[in-house]
Each structure stands twice: as C-alpha cells, then as structure tokens.
Design an enzyme around this catalytic site. Structure first.
Site, short mmCIF file in Angstrom:
data_model
loop_
_atom_site.label_atom_id
_atom_site.label_comp_id
_atom_site.label_asym_id
_atom_site.label_seq_id
_atom_site.Cartn_x
_atom_site.Cartn_y
_atom_site.Cartn_z
N LYS A 161 0.68 -1.32 0.13
CA LYS A 161 0.21 0.04 -0.18
C LYS A 161 0.92 1.29 0.02
O LYS A 161 2.11 1.20 0.23
CB LYS A 161 -0.88 0.01 1.40
CG LYS A 161 -0.18 -0.14 2.57
CD LYS A 161 -1.12 -0.37 3.74
CE LYS A 161 -0.15 -0.41 5.13
NZ LYS A 161 -1.16 -0.64 6.07
N ARG A 177 -10.36 -0.85 15.12
CA ARG A 177 -10.05 0.14 14.02
C ARG A 177 -11.05 -0.35 13.09
O ARG A 177 -12.28 0.35 12.91
CB ARG A 177 -8.76 0.05 13.39
CG ARG A 177 -8.36 1.29 12.30
CD ARG A 177 -6.92 1.36 11.97
NE ARG A 177 -6.51 0.20 11.40
CZ ARG A 177 -5.27 -0.11 10.83
NH1 ARG A 177 -4.36 1.06 10.89
NH2 ARG A 177 -4.88 -1.39 10.27
N TYR A 194 15.62 30.03 8.67
CA TYR A 194 14.19 30.69 8.92
C TYR A 194 14.32 30.80 10.54
O TYR A 194 14.32 29.58 11.01
CB TYR A 194 13.01 29.93 8.52
CG TYR A 194 12.84 30.02 7.09
CD1 TYR A 194 12.42 31.58 6.33
CD2 TYR A 194 12.76 28.98 6.14
CE1 TYR A 194 12.21 31.73 5.18
CE2 TYR A 194 12.48 28.98 4.79
CZ TYR A 194 12.19 30.21 4.20
OH TYR A 194 11.98 30.57 3.02
N MET A 245 11.86 24.41 2.52
CA MET A 245 11.14 23.59 1.48
C MET A 245 12.30 22.75 0.58
O MET A 245 11.75 21.63 0.26
CB MET A 245 10.08 24.23 0.66
CG MET A 245 9.36 23.50 -0.26
SD MET A 245 8.28 24.71 -1.38
CE MET A 245 7.01 25.16 -0.22
C1 LIG Z 1 -0.22 -1.77 6.85
C2 LIG Z 1 -0.71 -2.82 7.52
C3 LIG Z 1 0.06 -4.34 7.71
C4 LIG Z 1 1.45 -4.25 7.15
O1 LIG Z 1 1.90 -3.75 8.52
P1 LIG Z 1 3.65 -3.92 8.73
O2 LIG Z 1 3.66 -3.39 10.11
O3 LIG Z 1 4.06 -2.70 7.89
O4 LIG Z 1 4.07 -5.13 8.53
C5 LIG Z 1 -0.68 -5.51 7.68
N1 LIG Z 1 -1.91 -5.44 7.85
C6 LIG Z 1 -2.83 -4.31 7.79
C7 LIG Z 1 -4.39 -4.48 8.24
C8 LIG Z 1 -2.29 -2.93 7.56
O5 LIG Z 1 -3.05 -1.98 7.60
#
Ligand SMILES: *Cc1c(COP(=O)(O)O)cnc(C)c1O
Length: 361
Positions: free
Chosen positions: A34, A130, A255, A303
């Site tokens: 992802k 979640r 800055y 930036m």
């Molecule tokens: C992102 C995610 C993972 C992977 O987690 P890592 O800590 O990067 O190995 C696995 N399962 C779900 C549901 C996630 O959102």
C-alpha cells in the site's frame, strides 16, 4: 543522475521476502504494498516481489492501478469498499475487498455483481477497534457471506495487532487467542501477522502472514535494528551539496534563526527539504552522512534545502553526495527516532519530485 534520488535495491527486497519465508516457513505471504509500496514505488516493488503469494493494498484505486499495470496476483483491499459501484469495480478487476462491516454484508446480499468476488477475507476486530466485525458476530457474518451468490470460495479470517511492536505484551496473545478460537469453530484459514508479529510472535504466523515494513528492510521495533533480523534496507535516500561557505560566531542559520554559530562555522547546503518529504521535524535534529561521516542538520528544514554544520567535515565540497538515510551507519529507524516519529512515515511521505532509481544485483 538527478538529485535528490531514492535508490531502490530490488535484490534487498527479494532478500527480505526470503527472510519472511525463513521466519514463517509454513505460511503463505501476502506482501503489503500500500501507499506506493511504503514510498518505494509500487510497480517495481510488485514486480520484484513476484515470489510472494498475494498482495495487499489499502484502497480500490491502488488495486485498479496495479491491474492496469499488468499485475495479476490476488490483490486484497485492506480498507474494503462501501458502495455497489465499488464492489462491481473490484469484482471486474478481480480485487478482493476485505469485509469488515455489517453494512457491506447487507449490501452484498442485495446487489448482483458482474462476477463473484474471490479470495475473500473477513476482518475481525480482536482489540484494535479500527476495522472489523466483533468476534462474537463473526460466525453469523460468515454464514451470511457463505449464502451470498457474490462470494465464491472459502473465506479467510483476518485480524490486525495493535501492539505487536511491543514484544511480549499480553494484548498480542489475547488477540491471537481470540482468532485461534474462531479458527477452531470455523476451520477457516487465518491471516494475522504484520511485520512485528512475523518477527516476534511465531504462534501468530498461521496460514498467511501479512508483512509490509520488514520487506523494505526496516525494523518496526524501537529497540531492535533491522540488521539483528538480517534484513537489508531497500531505500537509500541521497542528494548533494549545492553550497559550502563559512559564517562567523553569532550568525544565525535559516528561517527564524533557530541555530546560532558559537564559533566560525563551515555551513553546507543540501538540496533536499520538506517539499521532497524530508521531515521538518528533523530541524536541528537530523544527521546525514558525507563520505561516511555523520554530520548534523542545523536550523530549520526548508522546502528545498537543509543546512549542515561541516566543521568536522572540512574536506566536503560542492557536488559531494550526501546520504540522508538507508546506509550502514544511518538507518531510517534512527532518523525516525530523531524526528520523534516512526520509520513508516519517513519513507511513505517521500514526494514524486524525488527520483526513484532501481538497482538490482
Ligand atoms: C499496513 C498493514 C499491514 C502491514 O503492517 P507492517 O507493520 O508494515 O508489517 C498489515 N495489515 C494491515 C491491516 C495493515 O493495514
């Protein structure tokens, strides 16, 4: 070559996948790619991880893009989808949206998809609160889904650990026990372990593991480095010095004048900033490597640039390469701790302005 550059070491990626398989030899691997493969570039990562058994992304659009680019492995959508149109698009693209909500089940019972969904997973909420169906409702949910003509084949059970980066925490075992009990009642395959659980909770490996971070050679633990697990960093981020000059004692840098020279100081300016995704939380905190030597970031991250104190690296000159992370001696985990964040965030927010270059071999 254009700078800044993120060099993506595909051999390291494959090595890390093999480490997952060594740690979880009985399990199949759903590689989590992802968020543009945690900022590493999803197409090159998906291609290099052809020896995984399936992929997982978060969203429908990420899955559709992978299909358009010719990736034909099973692809799970970890966030699921919520409308009839989205279910239809997922089905047409042979994507597998995770079922995590009763309203998704209700919808699937009402609509008629162009083709059935395959490689299906029910997300169970065992404590993270979640996404997921409560464990006491999981068997009813499975019964409904098994009746549904839009669902084909066996449905697997997922959960996600909220504390697997805390080794030995009782809450991990409680989440695992809830899933083992559902497995006993349903006989269905389990997919539980993220990277931290792959690395530290062998009982959680089960039928499928679901690692992300460790594939990129990064440790999820604050107290344990990736090399303790024989993982190799995949991303090396670097740029170059575009100016070097001396300032006098009492003069300020950047800055807000947040850094003031207490002696004559050699300042180096590097072409990287928060507009590339280099965290502003590294202002006055970050460190970089120049010719193997660690050098501090001074003043605020701008930036497009950061400033360095080169008093201990007087030989450095304009055009020299500067490593921001991903090298022996400067892992991204250390930068994350200096920025008071997690390495996931540092790699994921690297912007398209940073060129990705694949290395292999
Ligand atoms: C992102 C995610 C993972 C992977 O987690 P890592 O800590 O990067 O190995 C696995 N399962 C779900 C549901 C996630 O959102």
């Amino acid at each position: 070559m254009d700078f800044p550059v993120a060099r993506i070491n595909l051999a390291a990626l494959r090595h890390n996948l093999n480490r997952v398989k060594e740690l979880a030899p009985q399990s199949r691997v759903m590689a989590v790619i992802k968020a543009d493969a945690y900022g590493h570039g999803v197409l090159s990562v998906a291609t290099a991880l052809r020896d995984s058994d399936a992929f997982a992304v978060a969203r429908l659009s990420e899955g559709v893009k992978l299909r358009q680019q010719g990736i034909n492995k099973p692809i799970v959508l970890l966030e699921g989808v919520n409308s009839a149109d989205e279910f239809a698009l997922a089905a047409e693209n042979q994507l597998s949206p995770v079922i995590h909500l009763q309203s998704q089940i209700d919808l699937l019972q009402r609509i008629s998809l162009p083709r059935p969904l395959t490689f299906n997973w029910l997300m169970v909420d065992t404590g993270m609160h979640r996404l997921g169906i409560r464990p006491e409702q999981a068997l009813d949910a499975l019964a409904d889904l098994n009746q549904c003509k839009n669902i084909e084949g066996e449905i697997g059970l997922m959960t996600h650990f909220a504390n697997s980066d805390l080794i030995g925490d009782n809450r991990n075992q409680a989440q695992l026990d809830a899933m083992l009990s559902l497995k006993q009642d349903s006989g269905l395959p389990l997919c539980l372990a993220n990277s931290a659980a792959v690395m530290s909770l062998p009982d959680s490996h089960q039928d499928w593991v679901r690692p992300g971070l460790m594939l990129y050679g990064i440790s999820p633990f604050t107290e344990k480095n990736a090399d303790e697990f024989n993982l190799q960093p995949v991303m090396q981020l670097s740029s170059k010095l575009i100016a070097v000059y001396d300032i006098h004692a009492g003069e300020e840098v950047g800055y807000g004048g947040d850094w003031v020279a207490d002696q004559t100081t050699r300042v180096g300016v590097v072409s990287i900033g928060y507009g590339d995704g280099y965290s502003r939380h590294l202002s006055n905190q970050g460190e970089v490597l120049i010719q193997g030597q660690r050098v501090p970031v001074i003043g605020r991250v701008s930036m497009d640039t950061i400033c360095l104190n080169l008093n201990d690296a007087q030989q450095a000159s304009v055009g020299d390469e500067v490593i921001l992370w991903g090298e022996q001696g400067l892992p991204v985990e250390q930068l994350a701790s200096l920025a008071q964040t997690i390495p996931y965030e540092l790699v994921t927010v690297i912007c398209p302005r940073v060129q990705r270059v694949e290395l292999d071999g």
